[in-house]
Write an enzyme that holds these catalytic residues in place. Structure first.
Site, PDB file in Angstrom:
ATOM      1  N   ARG A  92      50.206  39.656  48.480  1.00 33.53           N
ATOM      2  CA  ARG A  92      49.596  38.419  47.993  1.00 33.53           C
ATOM      3  C   ARG A  92      50.116  37.999  46.621  1.00 33.53           C
ATOM      4  O   ARG A  92      50.154  36.812  46.303  1.00 33.53           O
ATOM      5  CB  ARG A  92      48.081  38.587  47.908  1.00 33.53           C
ATOM      6  N   CYS A 116      46.467  42.669  51.712  1.00 33.25           N
ATOM      7  CA  CYS A 116      45.325  43.362  52.330  1.00 33.25           C
ATOM      8  C   CYS A 116      44.458  42.381  53.117  1.00 33.25           C
ATOM      9  O   CYS A 116      44.250  41.252  52.701  1.00 33.25           O
ATOM     10  CB  CYS A 116      44.445  44.017  51.263  1.00 33.25           C
ATOM     11  N   PRO A 122      41.550  32.314  49.035  1.00 28.72           N
ATOM     12  CA  PRO A 122      42.360  31.101  49.090  1.00 28.72           C
ATOM     13  C   PRO A 122      43.087  30.818  47.782  1.00 28.72           C
ATOM     14  O   PRO A 122      42.690  31.288  46.719  1.00 28.72           O
ATOM     15  CB  PRO A 122      41.326  30.001  49.387  1.00 28.72           C
ATOM     16  N   VAL A 123      44.169  30.023  47.907  1.00 27.66           N
ATOM     17  CA  VAL A 123      44.974  29.676  46.729  1.00 27.66           C
ATOM     18  C   VAL A 123      44.711  28.232  46.292  1.00 27.66           C
ATOM     19  O   VAL A 123      45.495  27.660  45.541  1.00 27.66           O
ATOM     20  CB  VAL A 123      46.481  29.889  47.009  1.00 27.66           C
ATOM     21  N   ASP A 308      37.531  46.430  43.090  1.00 25.85           N
ATOM     22  CA  ASP A 308      38.552  47.406  43.499  1.00 25.85           C
ATOM     23  C   ASP A 308      38.090  48.852  43.361  1.00 25.85           C
ATOM     24  O   ASP A 308      38.809  49.773  43.753  1.00 25.85           O
ATOM     25  CB  ASP A 308      39.842  47.203  42.692  1.00 25.85           C
ATOM     26  N   ILE A 330      32.481  39.748  45.451  1.00 26.55           N
ATOM     27  CA  ILE A 330      33.792  39.128  45.217  1.00 26.55           C
ATOM     28  C   ILE A 330      34.482  38.742  46.522  1.00 26.55           C
ATOM     29  O   ILE A 330      34.916  37.608  46.698  1.00 26.55           O
ATOM     30  CB  ILE A 330      34.703  40.065  44.400  1.00 26.55           C
TER      31      ILE A 330
END
Length: 421
Positions: A92, A116, A122-123, A308, A330
């Site tokens: 990504r 992943c 989204p961008v 994470d 998140i």
């Protein structure tokens, strides 16, 4: 396909040197596109994602070499400002070439990203921000096609308020802003240490940035940037993973090369779990005896508890005394490790974005399948404490984010080895 074979064998003891942060190294490598001058990075982790990024940059015309943990880049002769699907689909972070290419060359063609499978991610925030800076952007056939408006020589400054806190969005817009004409203000900017590391590197290159480390970045655009030499910060997620491993397996391990301040939220929760921590400027000693206490937590943007670290800390709760709730705010679809942990004997029930974990005294080894990067790490920790042998399959996910994890764990007494597939 490689696998990891792990035998649960009790406490860990010794020292581990923490690698450089992948999530800092990748955007910093993209920053090389902002200057025609040479660029040298130190403390770069030896990871698949780093190799993929190097391959992507070379495909554009960047001269790049990696020697151990040093990377040199020279983007003087870019002949193809494009990031193709075959490379972007596996990582990504490839989207991070969009801002630098557009800022320096006025056009870019970047495939929509992969990586992943833990949610949509989204961008649209990247695209919206670049459009506010004067970019014309269309999405066709799976590619983002971006260019300057007719007659424009540079992007222009703007006040950009993102709808959500986005790390890669902040990084992309920051790299675009440093070469834009005028002042850009990024409101609701991500504050992660990796964003701060990128900003500090850009300042070394001649960028003018105020508010570094806050959620409001003010950038005065400059006409050109110079080359730089930079040491990538420590990987706080790798450090947190090893801290959870010792907390689960027990023992006495010192982590070197990591400033504790970037891990405050995780350290606080480890203390709640009963872990003994001592620390200095760039080291953390973790000591654990007996079962941890169950600790509830909720993921959120930095400086709160990092998403994470959710899977690794959930695994710690699996063998803890008591019960705890884990809430993921998140990413959607980030409980894929739950099914595999339950196969090992954990007691986890999920509903929506919350997991209820009731600790058990003992896990039992089995064959499990890694589904994403941090889920893989939680399964490795589970293998360290499970009775018997645990075989973790599909560890290519693990290799994307951990530099020699089995070697580092073996060095502190874990029985873990790679089986070549």
């Amino acid at each position: 396909m490689d696998k990891l074979l792990i035998e649960g064998n009790g406490p860990l003891s010794g020292e581990i040197r923490v690698s450089g942060a992948k999530n800092a190294a990748l955007p910093i490598m993209c920053a090389a596109l902002l200057t025609p001058e040479p660029f040298t990075l130190h403390n770069v982790p030896n990871l698949q994602d780093v190799r993929t990024m190097l391959k992507l940059l070379r495909q554009m015309g960047v001269e790049g070499t990696q020697d151990g943990h040093d990377v040199t880049l020279d983007a003087a002769a870019i002949d193809a400002p494009e990031a193709p699907y075959d490379l972007v689909k596996t990582m990504r972070a490839s989207i991070l070439v969009l801002g630098p290419l557009l800022a320096r060359f006025g056009h870019a063609r970047v495939s929509l990203p992969g990586g992943c499978g833990i949610g949509a991610r989204p961008v649209d925030q990247h695209i919206k921000g670049l459009q506010q800076m004067g970019a014309e952007i269309v999405i066709e056939h799976g590619y983002i096609e971006a260019k300057l408006a007719d007659g424009a020589k540079r992007l222009h400054g703007a006040r950009i308020v993102t709808d959500m806190v986005t790390v890669t969005g902040t990084e992309n817009l920051l790299m675009a802003a440093v070469l834009a004409d005028g002042e850009t203000v990024l409101e609701n900017a991500a504050r992660e240490p990796e964003v701060t590391d990128l900003a500090n590197l850009l300042v070394k290159m001649g960028a003018r940035i105020d508010g570094i480390g806050t959620d409001r970045l003010v950038v005065q655009g400059v006409e050109a940037l110079r080359g730089a030499e930079h040491t990538v910060i420590a990987d706080r997620i790798e450090a947190g993973t090893f801290l959870c491993a010792v907390a689960a397996a027990g023992g006495d391990v010192t982590l070197r090369g990591v400033p504790p301040g970037i891990l405050d939220a995780v350290l606080d929760k480890l203390r709640e779990a009963g872990v003994t921590l001592t620390m200095g400027d760039d080291w953390i000693r973790v000591q654990m005896h007996g079962r941890p206490k169950a600790v509830s937590f909720r993921t959120s943007e930095y400086p709160a508890f990092p998403t994470d670290m959710q899977a690794q800390f959930m695994m710690l709760n699996c063998i803890a005394e008591g019960a705890a709730l884990v809430t993921e705010t998140i990413f959607e679809n980030r409980f894929m490790h739950v099914q595999e942990l339950n196969r090992l004997g954990a007691n986890i029930i999920t509903e929506g974005n919350t997991a209820a974990v009731t600790g058990v005294e003992q896990l039992s080894g089995a064959t499990v399948m890694a589904t994403d990067l941090r889920a893989s790490a939680s399964l490795v920790i589970a293998g360290l404490v499970a009775q018997g042998e645990t075989l973790v399959d599909r560890i290519y996910h693990l290799d994307r984010g951990y530099d020699c994890i089995e070697d580092k764990l073996s060095a502190v007494g874990a029985k873990i080895r790679r089986i070549q597939g």
